[in-house]
Design an enzyme around this catalytic site. Sequence first.
Site, mmCIF file in Angstrom:
data_model
loop_
_atom_site.group_PDB
_atom_site.id
_atom_site.type_symbol
_atom_site.label_atom_id
_atom_site.label_comp_id
_atom_site.label_asym_id
_atom_site.label_seq_id
_atom_site.Cartn_x
_atom_site.Cartn_y
_atom_site.Cartn_z
ATOM 1 N N GLY A 15 -4.598 -29.272 25.308
ATOM 2 C CA GLY A 15 -5.168 -27.993 25.757
ATOM 3 C C GLY A 15 -4.693 -26.839 24.892
ATOM 4 N N ARG A 18 -6.725 -22.759 23.551
ATOM 5 C CA ARG A 18 -6.741 -21.405 24.115
ATOM 6 C C ARG A 18 -5.646 -21.275 25.178
ATOM 7 N NH1 ARG A 18 -11.652 -23.930 26.433
ATOM 8 N NH2 ARG A 18 -11.267 -24.127 28.672
ATOM 9 N N VAL A 66 -7.950 -36.113 27.167
ATOM 10 C CA VAL A 66 -6.727 -36.631 27.786
ATOM 11 C C VAL A 66 -7.002 -37.556 28.972
ATOM 12 C CG1 VAL A 66 -5.345 -34.643 27.050
ATOM 13 C CG2 VAL A 66 -6.381 -34.635 29.339
ATOM 14 N N SER A 144 1.621 -26.312 38.589
ATOM 15 C CA SER A 144 1.182 -24.983 39.054
ATOM 16 C C SER A 144 1.851 -24.667 40.386
ATOM 17 C CB SER A 144 -0.340 -24.999 39.256
ATOM 18 O OG SER A 144 -0.756 -23.854 39.969
ATOM 19 N N TYR A 157 -7.361 -29.498 42.888
ATOM 20 C CA TYR A 157 -6.411 -28.940 41.902
ATOM 21 C C TYR A 157 -4.979 -29.022 42.439
ATOM 22 C CZ TYR A 157 -4.501 -25.476 38.584
ATOM 23 O OH TYR A 157 -3.761 -24.823 37.616
ATOM 24 N N LYS A 161 -1.866 -31.176 40.894
ATOM 25 C CA LYS A 161 -0.651 -30.513 40.403
ATOM 26 C C LYS A 161 0.588 -30.970 41.194
ATOM 27 C CE LYS A 161 -2.479 -28.109 37.051
ATOM 28 N NZ LYS A 161 -2.103 -28.383 35.655
ATOM 29 N N ILE A 190 -1.397 -16.598 35.507
ATOM 30 C CA ILE A 190 -1.238 -16.238 34.099
ATOM 31 C C ILE A 190 -2.604 -15.797 33.561
ATOM 32 C CG2 ILE A 190 -0.489 -17.068 31.820
ATOM 33 C CD1 ILE A 190 1.761 -17.225 33.960
HETATM 34 P P1 NDP Z 1 -7.628 -22.756 29.855
HETATM 35 O O1 NDP Z 1 -8.820 -23.066 30.677
HETATM 36 O O2 NDP Z 1 -7.542 -21.418 29.186
HETATM 37 O O3 NDP Z 1 -7.444 -23.891 28.716
HETATM 38 C C1 NDP Z 1 -7.515 -25.243 29.046
HETATM 39 C C2 NDP Z 1 -7.300 -26.076 27.789
HETATM 40 O O4 NDP Z 1 -7.355 -27.463 28.136
HETATM 41 C C3 NDP Z 1 -8.350 -25.841 26.717
HETATM 42 O O5 NDP Z 1 -7.756 -25.914 25.441
HETATM 43 C C4 NDP Z 1 -9.307 -27.020 26.915
HETATM 44 O O6 NDP Z 1 -10.034 -27.266 25.715
HETATM 45 C C5 NDP Z 1 -8.300 -28.124 27.276
HETATM 46 N N1 NDP Z 1 -8.865 -29.264 27.988
HETATM 47 C C6 NDP Z 1 -9.542 -29.262 29.161
HETATM 48 N N2 NDP Z 1 -9.911 -30.506 29.489
HETATM 49 C C7 NDP Z 1 -9.439 -31.330 28.513
HETATM 50 C C8 NDP Z 1 -9.512 -32.732 28.273
HETATM 51 N N3 NDP Z 1 -10.141 -33.565 29.127
HETATM 52 N N4 NDP Z 1 -8.912 -33.239 27.175
HETATM 53 C C9 NDP Z 1 -8.287 -32.416 26.287
HETATM 54 N N5 NDP Z 1 -8.198 -31.091 26.453
HETATM 55 C C10 NDP Z 1 -8.783 -30.545 27.541
HETATM 56 O O7 NDP Z 1 -6.357 -23.015 30.782
HETATM 57 P P2 NDP Z 1 -4.945 -22.254 30.900
HETATM 58 O O8 NDP Z 1 -4.402 -21.992 29.556
HETATM 59 O O9 NDP Z 1 -5.098 -21.150 31.859
HETATM 60 O O10 NDP Z 1 -4.083 -23.381 31.649
HETATM 61 C C11 NDP Z 1 -3.324 -24.341 30.930
HETATM 62 C C12 NDP Z 1 -2.593 -25.203 31.944
HETATM 63 O O11 NDP Z 1 -1.789 -24.364 32.803
HETATM 64 C C13 NDP Z 1 -3.514 -25.986 32.884
HETATM 65 O O12 NDP Z 1 -2.959 -27.237 33.160
HETATM 66 C C14 NDP Z 1 -3.530 -25.138 34.144
HETATM 67 O O13 NDP Z 1 -3.821 -25.890 35.285
HETATM 68 C C15 NDP Z 1 -2.102 -24.618 34.154
HETATM 69 N N6 NDP Z 1 -1.936 -23.398 34.933
HETATM 70 C C16 NDP Z 1 -2.600 -22.255 34.588
HETATM 71 C C17 NDP Z 1 -2.418 -21.106 35.356
HETATM 72 C C18 NDP Z 1 -3.096 -19.829 35.040
HETATM 73 O O14 NDP Z 1 -2.938 -18.872 35.828
HETATM 74 N N7 NDP Z 1 -3.814 -19.699 33.943
HETATM 75 C C19 NDP Z 1 -1.532 -21.099 36.526
HETATM 76 C C20 NDP Z 1 -0.887 -22.367 36.787
HETATM 77 C C21 NDP Z 1 -1.078 -23.462 36.012
HETATM 78 P P3 NDP Z 1 -11.468 -28.041 25.705
HETATM 79 O O15 NDP Z 1 -12.276 -27.494 26.837
HETATM 80 O O16 NDP Z 1 -12.016 -27.763 24.341
HETATM 81 O O17 NDP Z 1 -11.145 -29.490 25.872
#
Ligand code: NDP
Length: 249
Positions: A15, A18, A66, A144, A157, A161, A190
């Site tokens: 991930g 971004r 993943v 989370s 979700y 988590k 975040i």
């Molecule tokens: P984003 O939605 O901004 O980014 C998610 C990332 O995961 C992207 O790079 C996406 O790229 C990748 N991704 C999604 N599905 C897959 C897959 N099947 N295989 C490989 N890559 C994948 O999320 P955040 O940065 O906000 O969150 C990151 C982590 O932190 C997550 O696990 C989220 O649950 C956790 N989190 C976030 C919070 C928040 O407030 N933002 C709070 C608590 C936890 P692509 O789509 O190109 O695959």
Amino acid sequence: MQCYNLVGKVAIITGASRGIGKEIAIQMAACGAKISLVARNQKKLDVVQETINHAGGEAKSVIGDVSNFESFSEIVSQTINKWRQVDILVNNAGITQDNIIIRMKEDEWDSVMDINLKGCFNGIKAVTRQMMKNKGGRIINITSVIGQIGNAGQSNYSASKAGIIGLTKSTAKELGSRNITINAVAPGYILTEMTALLDDDVKETFKTSIPLGRLGKPKDVANLVCFLASEDASYITGQTFNVDGGMVM
Ligand code: NDP
């Protein structure tokens, strides 16, 4: 920028295109680690790769899903082919598919469990043999606060988590004797694309439940992840650390 010493280390960060994963990748590269940047879509990943390489770091985009074990094994193989080892795995990729339980469709449940929870299982399983051969490793799983306190409309979700916390503890117990540490980081709210959809008044309401009075930044999470990946954290395993402005205590 504060830097832990990760010189000579190789990290896989899922991930990483971004949000939180991107920031973890940029900071770990600044600390000296070589990074395999993982996501499903190439374009944004390549921008992160370019940013890191331009700043003098070393990163490589690896397209993968993943939720699929074969795909994760291929991510690990490509990393080893390029850099001969894997020292750090950050299981950060995650999605939301929100719905109240009576409306939640089976595929909404399955896709969240497959990416968030099974994705972590796949990653740990795919790197463990290599880390055992290396006589050590660091695994950091991004969970989370919702896995700790629940949230209406996020049963899938929240369950995924919470599952990550159990997975972290069990694998930490299994792999401690191999010098592999496994910890979880639980962010609160975040500011990323995942939370960008929230209305401003919802964000304001959240702020009232956060003692530090602000939403978090990806950097707040990345700081802790870099510490947990470093030698300085060598006596810490099986723990879940909150980065949430004091929201859960
Ligand atoms: P984003 O939605 O901004 O980014 C998610 C990332 O995961 C992207 O790079 C996406 O790229 C990748 N991704 C999604 N599905 C897959 C897959 N099947 N295989 C490989 N890559 C994948 O999320 P955040 O940065 O906000 O969150 C990151 C982590 O932190 C997550 O696990 C989220 O649950 C956790 N989190 C976030 C919070 C928040 O407030 N933002 C709070 C608590 C936890 P692509 O789509 O190109 O695959």
